[in-house]
Structures are given as structure tokens and as C-alpha cells.
Design an enzyme around this catalytic site. Structure first.
Site, PDB file in Angstrom:
ATOM      1  N   GLU A  31      20.046 -25.889  38.990  1.00 26.33           N
ATOM      2  CA  GLU A  31      21.350 -25.965  38.343  1.00 26.33           C
ATOM      3  C   GLU A  31      21.183 -26.565  36.953  1.00 26.33           C
ATOM      4  OE1 GLU A  31      24.204 -27.846  40.880  1.00 26.33           O
ATOM      5  OE2 GLU A  31      24.161 -26.225  42.339  1.00 26.33           O
ATOM      6  N   HIS A  65      34.478 -28.075  34.788  1.00 27.68           N
ATOM      7  CA  HIS A  65      33.472 -27.071  35.138  1.00 27.68           C
ATOM      8  C   HIS A  65      33.710 -25.832  34.296  1.00 27.68           C
ATOM      9  CE1 HIS A  65      30.766 -24.591  37.456  1.00 27.68           C
ATOM     10  NE2 HIS A  65      30.422 -25.629  38.184  1.00 27.68           N
ATOM     11  N   ARG A  77      27.027 -29.420  31.523  1.00 32.81           N
ATOM     12  CA  ARG A  77      28.352 -28.837  31.750  1.00 32.81           C
ATOM     13  C   ARG A  77      29.323 -29.068  30.600  1.00 32.81           C
ATOM     14  NH1 ARG A  77      29.480 -30.127  38.171  1.00 32.81           N
ATOM     15  NH2 ARG A  77      28.078 -28.511  38.967  1.00 32.81           N
ATOM     16  N   HIS A 127      37.067 -30.659  37.321  1.00 34.42           N
ATOM     17  CA  HIS A 127      36.211 -30.504  38.498  1.00 34.42           C
ATOM     18  C   HIS A 127      35.802 -31.823  39.127  1.00 34.42           C
ATOM     19  CE1 HIS A 127      33.405 -28.604  41.188  1.00 34.42           C
ATOM     20  NE2 HIS A 127      32.370 -29.224  40.664  1.00 34.42           N
ATOM     21  N   ARG A 151      28.365 -36.095  34.657  1.00 33.29           N
ATOM     22  CA  ARG A 151      27.607 -36.010  35.910  1.00 33.29           C
ATOM     23  C   ARG A 151      26.607 -34.867  35.901  1.00 33.29           C
ATOM     24  NH1 ARG A 151      28.722 -33.021  41.068  1.00 33.29           N
ATOM     25  NH2 ARG A 151      30.321 -31.971  39.839  1.00 33.29           N
TER      26      ARG A 151
END
Length: 511
Positions: free
Chosen positions: A118, A233, A278, A337, A372
Site C-alpha cells: 500500500e 482517502h 494519502r 476516512h 497515518r
């Protein structure tokens, strides 16, 4: 298991039944514990919807030091390095622990854990369960374990409204349910209530997640940290449905690309492109949409025909929207998100209020910093639940005085949702934040259904207004650069109310 809620015998109360709450209850066994859930177990928990999985350094080419390095880089200078190190080094053992509970992780034909990639991870280290149904599978196993643990009493359909205080420490929980108000006398409470998605129009979270744990802690006088850092997100499925279906970052990890209506990969010039952190991808998508473009995720080549097998939950959401991912482009837009901020806790999950702990998304451990790292959140919940349980078990139980329970309205964020969606989105500016704070002050000071969501939104707005820089997920168009020194933020409800009153406009003709 049913029980008389008026006789707790000093047992701890856990508010919230997602992964953090369930794990804390299981870790406390065989000590008796009460688990308070506002809905049937798993029905309204963000954990159930988690697609990405859990991050842990399990590959032959990986180690915890690399995981830590990626976490700190994504956190953009704001992680608590000591807390982050402790959590990521404990992550591999947490995966083994979940497997012993019966979580069916995805494995290779040889039986090894299948590891995904990811954004902002430099190694494949995401452990999945049932493809993109990781949260659902972990919840299934933990709910079954809770059901077979006789010392865990579950009360469903009750929602915590306030924390009772006595001499500056926790004395109980004021709750409300189908039979009316109830008072749960206890000196030990764990908040495991999840996030704040219900405060935003565009969110991938359950609409009932509107920051009630933050409100409970704030009204008890707790310190909250880093509230301004809210992760958006970049790839939520763009359509009329709310909450918005999430298209997991793991899809981009398998080669999917982001394009506009002309087919152009407009992230080509961004370092990391689709797998950049992100906040960077979300801002790029947001700006492209603001410039009049449409934005899509293209999975037609990669993962291609394997998409439905690898990502059945997302494939189902696409089918409901009339989209065939193998043939069609998937329209996307950023959506709220995850909340990096929360109730400030120490390494054992203790808050600034004696007798109050927090675990999971509602807590601010310092792991996530300003942004995060993907799939660190479920790992954090599992790892920290054990430390919270150990701390609670080491805290002597004592009886508190019963109190008369008075009913309060269930929180309703409907009226404050537009304010937060406008002022606290992907891009922010000082004037919009001031306007939001002014508008949120009156409902925050009332005692109606909007007051708790407004109080949480107000604290976030004031925290964002005070951070006169751009860092991680917090981007100020009027302060686009980093400050020279990275500092975590702290706030209390009292301080937020005072700051908002100073911003309130002077009424004309009043002296």
C-alpha cells in the site's frame, strides 16, 4: 450474556465494540468486564468495514526498523517516535495472536501469509483476510471469542451519554437504551468508540461515528491531541450513496492507476505517483476535480480480470453502482476516512483523567503523526488493547456511589455536518475556520442533540486554526509551508469554547 447493569461489582466498562473494544475485553479475561455497544456487535463499527488489512513486518526482505521508518516518514515529523517504535515492533506478534483467535488470513499456496503493498510502504507488509474483507473477518473471529468468554458481559442497544465524575476521577457511565437511562457505577472506563466520519458529508465511515468518544472525554475534562489531522482517502467511489464505498489503497498497490476523463495519469509528476502518501494523492485528486475534471481509478489492466477475486467487497459496491471494473473506469473523489487525532493517551492508554483509558481510533497514541501510514490503524488497535488491559488490570477496582441516571438526546450531527465539510476538508483556510468556529459555538453550548457533535467540531476547528502551517493531512492554503519546528497540539473543551468566544462577532449597538 445478560446482567443487571445496576450491579457491576467494580468491573471496568468498555464503551465501543469494534476491534479495539473487543480486543481489550478479551485481553482482560478472566477479569469480569462490561462491554457497551450501541448496536448489535459488529453492526455499526468502522472496524467491520476495514478493507486494507494490518501492517506488520513479516516478509523476508522486511524488518520492524523499515516499518518504523515508513511510519515516521508518513507522519511528516509529528509522530511520537518512541510510541511508534513500540507499536510497530509489537505488530508481528499481534498478527500471530489474531491467528490463534481463528482469524483466517490470506495465505499463499505454500501456507505463508500473503503480503500486500500500500501507499508509502517500501515493502509488502499488509496482511489481509478474505481479500478486502479484512475488518469483517477479524471482527467475526473476535465476536465469536467474546461470545465464548463467560467473564465478558455485553449490553447491546445502550449508548454512553456522559462520564460521571467524583473528586476529579471517573465514577461511572451515564447511558441510555431501549429501557431508558441507566447509570453504570465504575471507576474504570475504556473509550473504544471509533472515529468522526459522521461529522462529514463525504465519508467512508458509518454515519453513527460522530466523535462521541471525544465528546465524552472532553466533557470529563480530558486533554485531546492533534485533532486537526483528519485523513481523507483519495479513492472513495463517487456516487450518491452515503457513506461512500471505499476503494482500498491495496487496489493501487496491485497496479491500478488514477486517470482523468482524457485518460491522462495526472499524478505522473508526483513522487510515488499513485502510491504517494494519502494526503498528497488526496490533494492532487481534489485540485483536479476543482479544475473541472473528472477523476477515475483504472483497474482494467491491473489487477484486470482478477479484480473481483482479489477485492470482492469493492466489486460488489461497483456492481450496485452499475460499474463493471474490468470494462469501466471507476469514478472517485476524496472522502473523510480516518482521524489521526484523539484523546491524548500514554503508552498504557491512560488519559489525563484518572480512571479513563482510550484505545483505537478515538485515542491519540502518537503513532500516526500528521498522516497515518496505510493499515497501521488496525494494527495499533490490536497491539494497544493488550497494554490498555494490562494497565486496567493493574489498577485496583473500587466501588463508586450509585447515581440517578438522567436521559440525554442521542447525538445528531445533521446540522453541523455542512459546517465541518466546508471548513475542515482537504484544503483549509483561516477565514473559513473562524466562520465555522463562530457558527459551532452556540450549538456546542446548548444541551440538545447537536451539542456534542458541535463541541467536537469546534475543538477540531480551533486546533486547525491554531496550526498556522501545512503538515501531513492538514493543509492551509493561507499557510502552505511547514513550520520550522514540528509540534503536536493539545486542546480541551474549555479552551476551545474560550477561543471561540473570542472570535464571536460583537453585536452591533452593544457596548
Amino acid at each position: 450474556m445478560s446482567m443487571d447493569v445496576r450491579d457491576l461489582g467494580g468491573r471496568p466498562v468498555i464503551i465501543g465494540a469494534g476491534i479495539a473494544g473487543l480486543m481489550t475485553a478479551l485481553q482482560l479475561a478472566p477479569e469480569p468486564v462490561l462491554l457497551l455497544s450501541r448496536s448489535p456487535l459488529g453492526a455499526d463499527a468502522s472496524s467491520m468495514w476495514a478493507q486494507g488489512g494490518l501492517a506488520a513486518s513479516l516478509g523476508d526482505d522486511d524488518d520492524p526498523a523499515l516499518h518504523l521508518s515508513d511510519t515516521l516518514a508518513a507522519g511528516d515529523g509529528l509522530c511520537d517516535a518512541q510510541a511508534a517504535r513500540r507499536i510497530v515492533y509489537a505488530a508481528p506478534a499481534a498478527i500471530e495472536y489474531l491467528a490463534r483467535f481463528g482469524v483466517r488470513f490470506d495465505r499463499t499456496p505454500a501456507g505463508a501469509l500473503r503480503l500486500g503493498l500500500e501507499a508509502a510502504h517500501t515493502r509488502r507488509r499488509i496482511v489481509h483476510a478474505r481479500g478486502d474483507g479484512s475488518g469483517r473477518e477479524v471482527m467475526r473471529a473476535l465476536i465469536a471469542a467474546v461470545g465464548s468468554t463467560p467473564t465478558i458481559a455485553v449490553i447491546e442497544g445502550f449508548e454512553a451519554r456522559r462520564l460521571a465524575m467524583e473528586d476529579g476521577r471517573i465514577a461511572g457511565v451515564l447511558a441510555s437504551g431501549p429501557t431508558g437511562p441507566a447509570f453504570l457505577a465504575t471507576a474504570r472506563v475504556v473509550l473504544a468508540t471509533g472515529g468522526i466520519g459522521g461529522l462529514f458529508h463525504d465519508s467512508t465511515n458509518p454515519l453513527g461515528s460522530c466523535g462521541q468518544g471525544l465528546a465524552l472525554a472532553a466533557h470529563a475534562g480530558a486533554v485531546l491531541a492533534d485533532l486537526e489531522f483528519i485523513q481523507f482517502h483519495p479513492t472513495a467511489l463517487d456516487g450518491p450513496g452515503r457513506p461512500m464505498p471505499l476503494i482500498s489503497e491495496a487496489v493501487r498497490g496491485e497496479g491500478a492507476v488514477i486517470v482523468d476523463e482524457t485518460g491522462r495519469r495526472f499524478l505522473d509528476g508526483v513522487r510515488g505517483a499513485e502510491l504517494a502518501p494519502r494526503d498528497i494523492v488526496a490533494r492532487a485528486v481534489w485540485k483536479h476535480l476543482a479544475d473541472g475534471h473528472r477523476v477515475f481509478l483504472n483497474v482494467r489492466e491491473r489487477p484486470g480480470p482478477e479484480f473481483a477475486r482479489q477485492f470482492p467487497t469493492i466489486a460488489s459496491a461497483c456492481k450496485k453502482a452499475g460499474i463493471d471494473p474490468v470494462r469501466d473506469l471507476m469514478p472517485i473523489r476524496p472522502a473523510q476516512h480516518y482521524h489521526m487525532g484523539g484523546v491524548a493517551v500514554d503508552g498504557s492508554g491512560r488519559t489525563s483523567v484518572t480512571g479513563l483509558w482510550a484505545c483505537g481510533e478515538v485515542a491519540s497514541t502518537g503513532l500516526h503523526g500528521a498522516n497515518r501510514l496505510a493499515s497501521n490503524s488496525l494494527t495499533e488497535a490490536v497491539v494497544c488493547a493488550r497494554w490498555v488491559a494490562e494497565s486496567i488490570a493493574g489498577t485496583p477496582a473500587h466501588r463508586t456511589k450509585p447515581a440517578i441516571a438522567s436521559d440525554r438526546p442521542s447525538p445528531d450531527p445533521t446540522t453541523v455536518r455542512p459546517l465541518l465539510s466546508r471548513a475542515l476538508g482537504v484544503l483549509r483556510d483561516g477565514e473559513a475556520l473562524k466562520a465555522a468556529a463562530r457558527a459551532l459555538l452556540p450549538p456546542a453550548e446548548r444541551k440538545d442533540a447537536a451539542s456534542d457533535p458541535a463541541a467536537v467540531g469546534l475543538m477540531i476547528a480551533i486546533a486547525a486554526l491554531r496550526r498556522r502551517e501545512s503538515r501531513g493531512a492538514h493543509y492551509r492554503t493561507d499557510f502552505p509551508h511547514h513550520a520550522a519546528v514540528a509540534r503536536r497540539s493539545e486542546i480541551t473543551l474549555e479552551a476551545a469554547l474560550a477561543a471561540a468566544r473570542e472570535l464571536a462577532p460583537v453585536l452591533e449597538g452593544v457596548t
